[in-house]
Motif scaffolding. Structure first.
Motif, short mmCIF file in Angstrom:
data_model
loop_
_atom_site.label_atom_id
_atom_site.label_comp_id
_atom_site.label_asym_id
_atom_site.label_seq_id
_atom_site.Cartn_x
_atom_site.Cartn_y
_atom_site.Cartn_z
N UNK A 85 0.89 -1.22 0.06
CA UNK A 85 0.27 0.02 0.03
C UNK A 85 0.83 1.26 -0.01
N UNK A 86 1.83 1.24 0.70
CA UNK A 86 3.05 2.27 0.95
C UNK A 86 3.64 2.51 -0.68
N UNK A 87 3.85 1.43 -1.44
CA UNK A 87 4.39 1.48 -2.54
C UNK A 87 3.37 1.98 -3.56
N UNK A 88 2.02 1.64 -3.52
CA UNK A 88 1.13 2.23 -4.31
C UNK A 88 1.17 3.70 -4.27
N UNK A 89 1.43 4.30 -3.17
CA UNK A 89 1.28 5.88 -2.90
C UNK A 89 2.49 6.26 -3.41
N UNK A 90 3.66 5.68 -3.33
CA UNK A 90 5.06 6.08 -3.81
C UNK A 90 4.94 6.25 -5.31
N UNK A 91 4.47 5.36 -5.86
CA UNK A 91 4.40 5.12 -7.31
C UNK A 91 3.68 6.54 -8.00
N UNK A 92 2.70 6.91 -7.40
CA UNK A 92 1.87 8.02 -7.88
C UNK A 92 2.38 9.46 -7.26
N UNK A 93 3.33 9.29 -6.31
CA UNK A 93 3.64 10.34 -5.51
C UNK A 93 3.14 10.94 -4.15
N UNK A 94 1.98 10.25 -3.90
CA UNK A 94 1.19 10.71 -2.77
C UNK A 94 1.85 10.98 -1.62
N UNK A 95 1.89 11.74 -0.85
CA UNK A 95 2.74 11.84 0.55
C UNK A 95 4.11 12.31 0.40
N UNK A 96 4.61 12.54 -0.83
CA UNK A 96 5.86 13.05 -1.14
C UNK A 96 6.12 14.40 -0.57
N UNK A 97 6.93 14.58 0.37
CA UNK A 97 7.25 16.00 0.71
C UNK A 97 8.73 16.52 1.20
N UNK A 98 9.26 17.59 1.00
CA UNK A 98 10.66 17.61 1.02
C UNK A 98 10.96 17.58 2.56
N UNK A 99 12.18 16.62 2.69
CA UNK A 99 12.57 16.24 3.82
C UNK A 99 12.92 17.31 4.89
N UNK A 100 13.06 18.57 4.54
CA UNK A 100 13.37 19.56 5.27
C UNK A 100 12.32 20.11 5.80
N UNK A 101 10.88 19.76 5.54
CA UNK A 101 9.66 20.17 5.97
C UNK A 101 9.36 19.44 7.02
N UNK A 102 10.07 18.39 7.34
CA UNK A 102 9.77 17.58 8.46
C UNK A 102 8.67 16.88 8.59
N UNK A 103 8.13 16.03 7.56
CA UNK A 103 6.84 15.45 7.55
C UNK A 103 6.77 14.36 8.50
N UNK A 104 5.36 14.30 9.09
CA UNK A 104 5.45 13.29 10.05
C UNK A 104 4.11 12.39 9.59
N UNK A 105 4.13 11.10 10.14
CA UNK A 105 3.27 10.16 9.46
C UNK A 105 1.59 10.76 9.78
N UNK A 106 1.00 10.81 8.52
CA UNK A 106 -0.37 10.97 8.46
C UNK A 106 -0.75 12.65 8.68
N UNK A 107 0.19 13.13 9.00
CA UNK A 107 0.19 14.71 9.27
C UNK A 107 0.71 15.66 8.14
N UNK A 108 1.73 15.08 7.46
CA UNK A 108 2.30 15.90 6.48
C UNK A 108 3.40 16.84 6.91
N UNK A 109 3.80 17.78 6.11
CA UNK A 109 5.09 18.71 6.64
C UNK A 109 4.36 19.51 7.71
N UNK A 110 5.41 19.75 8.91
CA UNK A 110 5.19 20.27 10.15
C UNK A 110 5.92 21.68 10.18
#
Length: 458
Positions: free
Chosen positions: A255-280
């Motif tokens: 399921x995570x791979x399904x998200x990765x192939x379409x780019x869902x949940x991809x955020x810059x590492x510098x924005x400190x994304x958290x599980x479920x929450x997105x960039x913090x």
């Protein structure tokens, strides 16, 4: 030819993972939304047939509630409506409506999370803006990167998006919105991340097949099983939990791979994304979005499983936080933290009850979930009372804590698998309710020793 539910789940996941690579380059946000929605509707219609009417009803009524009630109370109203409908959904066969299948139950569960979460997102985004100063930079960043104001069509499309429709992960509307509208998403790496994530699946699959060949939950429902000695009955829950968790490990990783192939949940590492929450860190996120320099991305937002935490986490709390992490986020953000302070002592019990009801109405869910708060109390009291001494002594204590954590999960897993009250209690009785006895013993021992320690200090 009739397929088992596991085969259907596998086919859906295998189909959905490469599909993302085809949808990801689509530059038109509107076209991308339509494709994701149509695929979701078609797959649901093929797999659950007429039961899709339940999903459509709960979605459309939720959208009407959000539009009519408004941001102030839409979160509460959608929660009551969706969980109320879940009760009807699971008992509709008593009213002459065909009984729902496990596959339709899976779709209903994740649509419930999405539309209830959508109500909370709309409520929170409006509340947050109203509490910030008009000239505040943080308010402008919030408005640009967190605020949502979806149309009725947007809400419907989000609810029926094929990504995570049967197995999760849960993702917020804003995460979905960013996936659809980020113009540079086609350039964000997917395949490397997917290959890194999927590398553990073959070994997990071998473990699942091996233990499934020798052990089966239906054996515990026979009289022959209870003719076996106590040690065998006690041991049997260990391979059953291995089968249970390896099956879910494979589903969640794919399921995570399904998200990765379409780019869902991809955020810059510098924005400190958290599980479920997105960039913090919205300031860093803004800088990355405006910069022309190469940016490093991660998929922490849709990270749903930490195998290390599940297998080697020292405490039950660590194990729970590593398991089905996006749903844990949903429960924490929209249930646990919303319970008023007057009920603070009962937050875990209430949250576990909501989680049990979301999973189903079988007694086994409640027998297992409502044991969790007691285990957490016992664990905390033992740690407070006995985790001291040298580094080596603490390490030995941690290993003992890990051992009992895993045995607690083995024990509770039987409630999840047996489901029925009589089956669950019969099995637990055959092992003398050892999970309950050990938990109560630890709770009393830890509490008494901690009290004596405090009396000596005073």
């Amino acid at each position: 030819m009739e397929f088992t539910d596991d085969v259907v789940y596998s086919l859906i996941l295998i189909f959905s993972v490469p599909l993302g690579l085809l949808v990801k380059p689509v530059s038109s946000p509107e076209l991308k939304k339509v494709v994701c929605t149509v695929v979701g509707l078609v797959v649901a219609l093929i797999t659950i047939g007429g039961h899709i009417i339940h999903v459509v009803v709960v979605t459309i009524v939720s959208i009407v509630i959000i539009r009519v009630v408004g941001p102030r109370k839409c979160h509460f109203c959608t929660f009551v409506w969706c969980f109320g409908y879940l009760a009807f959904f699971r008992t509709c066969h008593y009213f002459g409506i065909p009984k729902v299948s496990p596959l339709s139950n899976a779709v209903q569960l994740f649509v419930t999370l999405r539309v209830v979460g959508l109500g909370f997102e709309i409520h929170d985004s409006c509340s947050e803006l109203s509490t910030k100063d008009d000239l505040d930079e943080e308010k402008e960043l919030w408005r640009e990167y967190k605020y949502i104001s979806p149309s009725a069509v947007d809400m419907f499309q989000y609810s029926f998006c094929y990504i995570g429709q049967f197995t999760g992960p849960y993702y917020k509307y804003r995460t979905y919105h960013d996936m659809v509208n980020t113009t540079s998403i086609a350039n964000i790496p997917s395949i490397q991340e997917m290959l890194r994530r999927i590398k553990d699946v073959p070994l997990i699959g071998i473990a699942y097949i091996f233990f499934s060949y020798f052990f089966n939950i239906t054996y515990t429902q026979t009289e022959e099983f209870y003719d076996n000695p106590f040690w065998f009955r006690l041991f049997y829950m260990m391979p059953m939990f291995i089968i249970f968790r390896t099956r879910l490990y494979m589903a969640w990783i794919l399921s995570e791979c399904m998200c990765m192939t379409i780019g869902l949940g991809a955020y810059p590492r510098a924005s400190k994304p958290k599980c479920g929450q997105g960039p913090t860190d919205l300031k860093e996120y803004h800088k990355c979005m405006k910069s022309e320099k190469p940016t490093e991305y991660d998929y922490e937002t849709i990270h749903n499983l930490s195998i290390y935490g599940c297998e080697l986490g020292r405490t039950t709390k660590e194990g729970l936080r590593s398991w089905n992490m996006t749903v844990q986020y949903w429960l924490a953000a929209y249930c646990h933290r919303r319970i008023p302070n007057s009920l603070k002592a009962y937050r875990v019990a209430i949250t576990m009850t909501i989680s049990a009801f979301w999973h189903g109405i079988y007694p086994g869910y409640y027998l297992s979930f409502l044991l969790v708060p007691v285990i957490l109390l016992a664990e905390d009291s033992m740690i407070s009372a006995f985790r001291r001494g040298s580094h080596t002594q603490q390490k030995w204590f941690d290993w003992a804590c890990w051992f009992f954590k895993m045995r607690g999960f083995d024990y509770m897993c039987m409630g999840f698998l047996l489901l029925r009250l009589d089956y669950t209690l019969t099995y637990w009785k055959s092992v003398y309710f050892i999970g309950h006895c050990v938990t109560v013993l630890f709770l009393i021992t830890g509490t008494l020793c901690r009290s004596k320690s405090m009396d000596k200090k005073s």
